[in-house]
Scaffold this motif. Structure first.
Motif: not given
Length: 64
Positions: A30-42
């Motif tokens: 879902l994250l890869r396909d842009g359906h949900i949001r994600g944030a990288r922290v470190g």
């Protein structure tokens, strides 16, 4: 007295799995396909809880 359930704004994969009952692989897709949001922290990734809720609401079907 009103009880308010606190929901995190961002969740780790493990937390999101527990909250929504989705597998890590499904969340990753879902994250890869842009359906949900994600944030990288470190080196960690946090998933947007509201974006997962919105996605699931959009996929919901009403069964009678």
């Amino acid at each position: 007295m009103q009880v308010v359930e606190a929901r995190p704004i961002w969740a780790s994969y493990d937390e999101a799995q527990r909250l929504f009952g989705l597998s890590r692989t499904t969340l990753w897709r879902l994250l890869r396909d842009g359906h949900i949001r994600g944030a990288r922290v470190g080196r960690s990734v946090r998933l947007g809880v509201r974006s997962i809720e919105t996605y699931l609401e959009g996929r919901a079907e009403h069964f009678e």
